[in-house]
Design a protein around this motif. Structure first.
Motif, PDB file in Angstrom:
ATOM      1  N   PRO A   1       0.849  -1.204   0.000  1.00 49.30           N
ATOM      2  CA  PRO A   1       0.000   0.000   0.000  1.00 49.30           C
ATOM      3  C   PRO A   1       0.879   1.247   0.000  1.00 49.30           C
ATOM      4  O   PRO A   1       2.058   1.179   0.350  1.00 49.30           O
ATOM      5  CB  PRO A   1      -0.781  -0.118   1.315  1.00 49.30           C
ATOM      6  CG  PRO A   1       0.116  -0.922   2.208  1.00 49.30           C
ATOM      7  CD  PRO A   1       0.830  -1.889   1.293  1.00 49.30           C
TER       8      PRO A   1
ATOM      9  N   SER B   1      -1.754  -2.160  -2.586  1.00 50.44           N
ATOM     10  CA  SER B   1      -2.215  -1.215  -3.611  1.00 50.44           C
ATOM     11  C   SER B   1      -2.604  -1.966  -4.879  1.00 50.44           C
ATOM     12  O   SER B   1      -3.352  -1.452  -5.706  1.00 50.44           O
ATOM     13  CB  SER B   1      -1.155  -0.168  -3.922  1.00 50.44           C
ATOM     14  OG  SER B   1       0.000  -0.778  -4.450  1.00 50.44           O
TER      15      SER B   1
ATOM     16  N   SER C   1      -8.468  -2.568  -4.151  1.00 50.98           N
ATOM     17  CA  SER C   1      -7.689  -1.931  -3.089  1.00 50.98           C
ATOM     18  C   SER C   1      -8.425  -0.679  -2.619  1.00 50.98           C
ATOM     19  O   SER C   1      -9.360  -0.201  -3.285  1.00 50.98           O
ATOM     20  CB  SER C   1      -6.294  -1.553  -3.587  1.00 50.98           C
ATOM     21  OG  SER C   1      -6.376  -0.451  -4.472  1.00 50.98           O
TER      22      SER C   1
END
Length: 177
Positions: free
Chosen positions: A22, A48, A61
């Motif tokens: 992420p 992500s 995500s």
């Protein structure tokens, strides 16, 4: 819970999936996630990108739920397609009512459009085109989906296996071959 997320994404990576971490900083929770269970918010915030090797199946995500997210598919793509296909106001209302109770968490275009979504009671459902709203419960709780991924059962005949582990490439051992 973090360990459950880590092991589930690890199992998917072993199966050929791509995971990107992420972003180091994340904006507030997108409005699409405001009613989602905390576990789901934490899951979608833990990467992500999480997609199959052929990029035809992916978990959404946190960024995907943002209104300004770029991509070929919107997080609510199935809802949008159903609204466009509705021929009456009543059908459009029924579609909207369904999607108010279901949050897509995975999209697939591998064998036509299909999805996994978390229902407002925590169950995970699977739906396919053309009638996305005729969804079937595949797990009673979101965490059960993650535990299933971690278990990587030897016999893969569950609808989720076809999505996550491309069961079409798994040899059929039930016929004695």
């Amino acid at each position: 819970m973090t360990e459950l997320f880590r092991s589930a994404t690890g199992c998917l990576q072993e199966a050929g999936w791509t995971r990107e971490p992420p972003p180091s900083t994340q904006d507030g929770v997108p409005s699409a996630l405001h009613t989602a269970p905390e576990t789901v918010i934490r899951w979608v915030s833990s990467f992500s990108l999480l997609s199959s090797s052929d990029e035809t199946v992916w978990f959404l995500s946190r960024r995907d739920y943002s209104t300004g997210a770029e991509g070929a598919f919107a997080w609510n793509e199935c809802e949008q397609l159903s609204i466009q296909a509705a021929t009456t106001d009543d059908e459009a209302v029924a579609v909207s009512r369904f999607w108010k109770r279901h949050l897509p968490i995975l999209l697939s275009v591998r064998h036509g459009y299909e999805y996994l979504a978390v229902r407002d009671d925590g169950a995970v459902v699977h739906g396919t085109e053309p009638e996305f709203e005729e969804a079937v419960v595949v797990f009673s709780h979101f965490e059960d989906l993650l535990r299933y991924i971690n278990a990587r059962p030897a016999r893969r005949d569950h609808v989720v296996d076809r999505l996550l582990f491309d069961a079409s490439r798994i040899p059929d051992t039930t016929l004695g071959h």
